[in-house]
Design a protein around this motif. Structure first.
Motif, short mmCIF file in Angstrom:
data_model
loop_
_atom_site.label_atom_id
_atom_site.label_comp_id
_atom_site.label_asym_id
_atom_site.label_seq_id
_atom_site.Cartn_x
_atom_site.Cartn_y
_atom_site.Cartn_z
N UNK A 57 17.16 21.56 6.86
CA UNK A 57 17.77 20.25 7.14
C UNK A 57 17.01 19.52 8.25
N UNK A 87 16.41 8.29 1.00
CA UNK A 87 15.41 9.11 0.33
C UNK A 87 14.71 8.29 -0.73
N UNK A 282 18.39 6.32 -2.09
CA UNK A 282 19.81 6.38 -1.73
C UNK A 282 19.91 6.97 -0.33
N UNK A 285 21.86 12.11 2.63
CA UNK A 285 23.16 12.68 3.03
C UNK A 285 23.03 13.76 4.12
N UNK A 286 21.81 14.14 4.46
CA UNK A 286 21.63 15.12 5.53
C UNK A 286 21.59 14.47 6.91
N UNK B 53 29.24 6.97 2.56
CA UNK B 53 28.07 7.82 2.40
C UNK B 53 28.32 9.20 2.97
N UNK B 54 29.11 9.23 4.03
CA UNK B 54 29.35 10.50 4.70
C UNK B 54 30.77 10.51 5.23
N UNK B 55 31.37 11.68 5.22
CA UNK B 55 32.71 11.79 5.79
C UNK B 55 32.62 12.07 7.29
N UNK B 56 31.39 12.32 7.76
CA UNK B 56 31.21 12.70 9.16
C UNK B 56 31.34 11.47 10.05
N UNK C 217 34.60 19.39 6.16
CA UNK C 217 33.16 19.16 6.09
C UNK C 217 32.64 19.01 7.53
N UNK C 230 24.75 17.48 -0.76
CA UNK C 230 24.80 17.64 0.70
C UNK C 230 26.02 17.03 1.37
N UNK C 231 26.54 15.93 0.83
CA UNK C 231 27.66 15.27 1.51
C UNK C 231 28.98 15.96 1.19
N UNK C 338 23.03 13.34 -5.61
CA UNK C 338 22.47 14.09 -4.49
C UNK C 338 21.71 15.32 -4.99
#
Lengths: 485, 95, 511
Positions: A57, A87, A282, A285-286, B53-56, C217, C230-231, C338
């Motif tokens: 990651x 990406x 897109x 997500x990392x 995009x992210x739940x974080x 998460x 990843x998400x 993803x």
């Protein structure tokens, strides 16, 4: 100023846009802790992250963000408080992840403006569309095996800034000036070393042509692999000429990626890039978005050095330098720093003259850069002081400078050691003048008869008799008094 | 929207996955079924809704600019199926 | 392995007059026995190895690591003897889903494309578990790259559910963590780790009659775990009891600077949260979790679950999660998108399978064409399609917007309730070979688990009872982000109330 290609059917103008990839100066890579140094053994600066091992990651290097912001500020651009890594998906041997992490819809910097300085002293403003951060790819090595290509991932993951101009340049010279200016700014900021030979600054050149008067953009090509300003200008000339020939022959220029061949000075279509791309960008997500605050940006702003444009204006307005001299002196930060030490508290025009004519000339002859100059800025300043207070004459100063350049010595020491102090004792000079007149009665008559030029000859005679140490003004004055020239 | 075999061929090429020609048509059918089912999303009113995009919800963490990794070419190359240490190797690429 | 065999004889003498074999213990009980010295880690591990030997037919493991586990068990014993125990998981045998990279141990993701891949590194979660003293028994089977709900897409063959019926048909264990679920249900290890992207821990837990938990998460690091989506990907424990899940999660969780989405929060004492008291707890029952095609017994067990919690003093509240039905289709855009990108790195250059070709692109296509199975290919193609030019907004952005809607639904609901109770899966375990013709029918397995995944919420499946066919059915609890404590507290009470004591039978026949 305008660069027109004369065709049979039309006069054509060129439209040039540049994408500059500038490698960020950082110790470690954008998303991993491996080193970025140039020229290391293959695959020694590769982490498991750079090699895209399963489950690896990215974690961002904060210094790279600061470098991008700093560069954005240096390009008079807007810093986006919210930017996103995406990406860009494609397969290539030197792209281990199968995607490049880059910025797409939300770059960190947008809307910059760069003033470029043309040879004739005029300036032009070129708009910058954006600056974004991205990962560099690895290196493909084609010449080690007849059937295989070898891959070295040392460069993979190093942080690049891609600086994209508007298609707003119309001659190879403008493009050259633009690249030189970007290079100058990133070097001032120490965000990129600007070394095009080592590839830490590379330009992709988008070129199209259109008949003069047309305002729409015609099909462009993108030429890669130009690793010097000179090659870039050559590539533009070649590519524009080629496109004009294609259009005039009734053909159609294809949108394609081309490769510049420095040996032939030509561009050719890149086979590996012929296929149409669909990068399927897109958000990565990392990673999370980069969110900045105004105070963060302000803090970076506060650390910025004076940039070439500001320095140039200061040198012109405060020090009375010409635009040309100022351009020459500010282009490289090291030169500017050198000059400023020499000029400090001294006549800036004299200082500029000495740096540009004498120092640059000597450096060029010795194939040395400013940082390798045997004459330190302090010593050159001391030399100018000796000149200013009449300790030595201008002619002697040039001799002293030559000795300084070969020995690196302090000028005062040289003057002392060699007894080069100017003779300001009028009696001693007068004696030499009288002697010269007495020895050359015919020439003296010529001067008396009104031949002004001959007086210069007498000055030379007197200087010879005094080993050049007589004050030239004093010699001149005495000669004129005595010969009425 | 429906995927024809040409689209499947194009996508498979983008994804660098070899698909036998005789499998294209059945695969297109399958993918169409899935895409058709997915399209019920159009029923959802998403005007003005920000994409998630992210739940974080944390700020993105970052690292100091120090060299803390690399120098492990043995590990990096250990699993290479075809290599020429210290390099990875691929079929000849012509540019 | 003669030394093991001789140890086993001793072991069985020692345990012959007891009810429970060591491998059948819960983690909590084994911990107590190890602490008291009633049992050694080597004995415990040996017992698991023996069970694994007898359960080859389940195909639960891709790689067994008996030597390694005995070595680590001996180290545990040495630490226990020196009173240097690393804590609750010291000496506890744990099976590891073969999606976690384990240093020096083959890691396959159940894919042909990772042939021979031996990671020179250890995933953070398995590293954490090791540091907590646990003993890895092997790498469990799964759906290829965790893509599946029945563990039938593995390159190493399907896993059989240890629960069998008289019809002689083998049941699926669920998926994708099917090997881990089967291993725990058949007492091949005391616990296992799975990964959950859309239900891959909870659905197999339901099918195999065990507890499966997916934390919030960001609670567990994703570093070193082969990425699917990843998400959404999260590590989680699969255990025999809720308490065991709490103990295991304690050893797995924690902030990891190597994962940018790992949350820098202190890990609370999960086991301490299990108080047995849910009086006043507000439990939401979402009306949208009634779906066509689900078995009648699903609704019944769900109702029963609510009653059990009410009996224990909880307050049952009807809630609405309006966008529930769109979670699954949105998931089938986001996860494949993803995945299509995450799986690009499997290209035959740096590790795993390589099928040569005349050009670079041919080598890529050959390698990936041969290396990936049908379901993985399907998802990569779907993913590439929904991201491709012209479709990105219509599919990918739309799905992300729907994801926002789903998260908002939960936010709203959690203003009124503390946990949400739903069924885990729409059916009991089906026979291997069923639901294979139509991908969407297979995808429907995750209809109840995907919404919480989309919102990143912690959730758990607890065995609730048996279906009409005599196979286990799970109940599913969801709590607020990072409120695993409430989740464990409620799940424990549910577990006690359900008093699920049934054990898989019949699989021993094949030993």
């Amino acid at each position: 100023m305008s660069y027109i290609i004369k065709g049979h059917k039309h006069d054509w103008e060129i439209v040039i846009g540049l994408e500059i990839h500038a490698q960020v100066i950082s110790n470690s890579k954008l998303f991993s802790g491996s080193a970025t140094a140039f020229g290391s053994d293959p695959n020694t600066q590769v982490s498991l992250i750079d090699a895209a091992m399963p489950g690896m990651l990215p974690v961002i290097n904060k210094h790279c963000i600061a470098q991008a912001v700093k560069t954005g500020l240096g390009l008079n651009a807007k810093i986006n408080m919210y930017s996103v890594f995406e990406r860009k998906n494609y397969f290539y041997a030197d792209l281990p992840q199968g995607y490049q992490i880059t910025q797409f819809l939300h770059p960190i910097v947008v809307e910059g403006l760069l003033t470029i300085d043309m040879e004739d002293g005029s300036t032009r403003e070129i708009g910058i569309e954006r600056l974004h951060m991205e990962q560099d790819a690895g290196k493909s090595i084609h010449d080690k095996d007849p059937r295989r290509t070898f891959i070295d991932l040392n460069r993979a993951g190093v942080c690049l800034m891609e600086i994209v101009s508007h298609p707003a340049m119309h001659s190879p010279e403008e493009a050259g000036a633009y690249v030189r200016k970007v290079r100058s700014i990133v070097r001032y900021l120490e965000t990129c070393d600007g070394n095009m030979e080592e590839g830490s600054m590379r330009a992709d050149v988008n070129v199209s042509v259109r008949p003069v008067g047309d305002t729409k953009l015609w099909t462009r090509t993108e030429t890669k692999n130009v690793n010097s300003v000179r090659f870039m200008m050559q590539a533009i000339e070649f590519e524009a000429q080629r496109q004009v020939e294609v259009w005039e022959a009734g053909g159609e220029v294809k949108q394609q990626t081309r490769l510049f061949d420095p040996d032939s000075g030509e561009t050719r279509s890149m086979r590996s890039k012929e296929e149409a791309h669909d990068y399927r960008y897109f958000p990565c997500p990392d990673l999370l978005p980069i969110e900045l605050t105004q105070s963060y940006v302000d803090d970076i702003k506060a650390t910025m050095p004076e940039l070439p444009d500001a320095k140039k204006h200061r040198l012109m307005s405060d020090n009375g330098l010409s635009a040309y001299d100022a351009d020459v002196l500010v282009a490289e930060r090291e030169v500017a720093d050198y000059f400023e030490i020499v000029a400090k508290g001294r006549d800036a025009k004299v200082a500029a003259n000495w740096v540009i004519s004498n120092l640059f000339g000597a450096l060029k002859g010795a194939e040395k850069g400013i940082l390798e100059s045997p004459v330190s800025a302090e010593n050159l300043g001391n030399l100018l002081d000796l000149l200013a207070d009449d300790t030595i004459s201008g002619r002697i100063a040039k001799d002293v400078f030559e000795i300084m350049f070969s020995t690196g010595q302090d000028p005062a020491a040289i003057v002392e050691e060699k007894g080069l102090k100017q003779i300001t004792d009028t009696g001693a000079i007068e004696a030499a003048v009288d002697q010269a007149i007495a020895e050359n009665p015919e020439q003296a008559d010529e001067v008396r008869a009104g031949n002004g030029k001959a007086i210069g000859w007498f000055v030379g005679q007197v200087m010879q008799k005094t080993q050049g140490k007589a004050n030239p003004q004093a010699v001149n004055k005495l000669l004129r008094d005595k010969l009425g020239g | 929207m429906s995927l024809d075999t040409d689209t499947v061929r194009r996508i498979a090429n983008l994804a660098r996955i070899k698909i036998e020609e005789e499998k294209m048509a059945p695969l297109a059918d399958e993918l169409n079924q899935i895409i058709g089912w997915i399209e019920q999303l159009s029923e959802v009113d998403t005007d003005g809704v920000a994409p998630m995009t992210s739940v974080t919800k944390i700020d993105m963490p970052s690292r100091e600019d120090v060299i803390s990794d690399g120098g492990c070419e043995d590990k990096v190359l250990a699993n290479a199926p075809s290599g020429e240490p210290p390099y990875f190797a691929v079929p000849k690429v012509v540019e | 392995m003669p030394p093991v065999a001789s140890r086993l004889i001793l072991l069985f003498r020692k345990w012959s007059n007891k009810m429970t074999k060591p491998n059948e213990l819960t983690i909590a009980d084994a911990r107590d026995a190890l602490t008291k010295g009633d049992l050694s880690a080597v004995e415990l591990t040996t017992s698991c190895i023996q069970a694994m030997d007898g359960a080859q037919d389940l195909n639960a493991f891709i790689t067994e690591t008996p030597e390694l586990s005995l070595e680590r068990a001996a180290q545990s014993d040495a630490r226990i003897a020196k009173k240097e125990s690393r804590g609750a998981l010291e000496g506890i045998p744990i099976a590891v889903k073969d999606l976690y990279c384990t240093e020096g141990v083959l890691t396959t993701a159940a894919s042909h494309i990772l042939d021979g891949f031996v990671p020179p590194y250890e995933s953070t979660v398995t590293e954490n578990l090791r540091n907590a003293g646990s003993v890895m028994t092997g790498k469990t089977n799964l759906d290829e790259f965790a893509m599946g709900s029945a563990n039938v897409t593995s390159h190493y063959g399907p896993v059989k559910n240890p629960w069998k019926l008289d019809d002689g048909k083998d049941r699926v264990p669920g998926g994708s963590s099917g090997g881990s679920a089967a291993a725990v249900a058949a007492h091949l290890s005391l616990g296992a780790i799975g990964t959950d992207t859309g239900g891959s821990i909870r659905q197999p837990a339901s099918f195999c009659g065990i507890v499966g938990m997916k934390p919030t998460y960001g609670r567990c690091s994703r570093w070193g775990t082969v990425a699917f989506a990843s998400s959404l990907d999260q590590a989680g424990p699969m255990t025999k009891t809720v308490r065991d899940a709490a103990i295991m999660l304690q050893g797995m969780a924690g902030h990891d600077v190597k994962d940018s989405t790992s949350v820098p929060m202190v890990v609370p004492d999960f086991e301490a949260a299990i108080t047995g008291d849910v009086r006043g707890l507000k439990v939401g029952i979402p009306k949208e979790y009634v779906i066509d095609g689900a078995l009648e017994e699903i609704s019944e067990i769900w109702k029963k679950g609510a009653e059990m919690l009410r009996d224990a003093g909880a307050e049952i509240i009807d809630i609405t999660l309006p966008h529930t039905k769109y979670a699954l289709p949105a998931y089938y855009i986001i996860a494949p998108a993803e995945a299509s990108s995450n799986l690009s790195r499997y290209d035959g250059v740096r590790y795993g399978l390589r099928v040569e070709g005349d050009s670079l692109d041919e080598m890529y296509a050959n390698t990936r064409g041969e290396g990936f199975g049908d379901e993985v290919k399907r998802r990569i193609l779907i993913g590439a399609y929904v991201l491709s030019a012209g479709y990105y907004d219509a599919y990918y952005v739309k799905a992300q917007q729907v994801r926002s809607r789903i998260a908002e639904d939960f936010n709203t609901a959690f203003q009124d309730v503390d946990v949400i109770l739903t069924p885990t899966a729409p059916s009991t375990a089906f026979a291997i070979g069923e639901k294979m013709d139509d991908p969407i029918v297979m995808y429907m397995n995750d209809v109840f688990t995907v919404p919480a995944s989309m919102a990143g919420l912690p959730c758990i499946s607890v065995p609730g009872g048996l279906g009409d066919d005599g196979l286990p059915l799970g109940l599913h609890l969801i709590s607020k982000p990072f409120d695993e404590q409430t989740l464990f507290r409620a799940a424990d009470v549910l577990e006690r109330q359900a008093n699920f004591t049934a054990q898989p039978k019949g699989w021993e026949i094949n030993r």
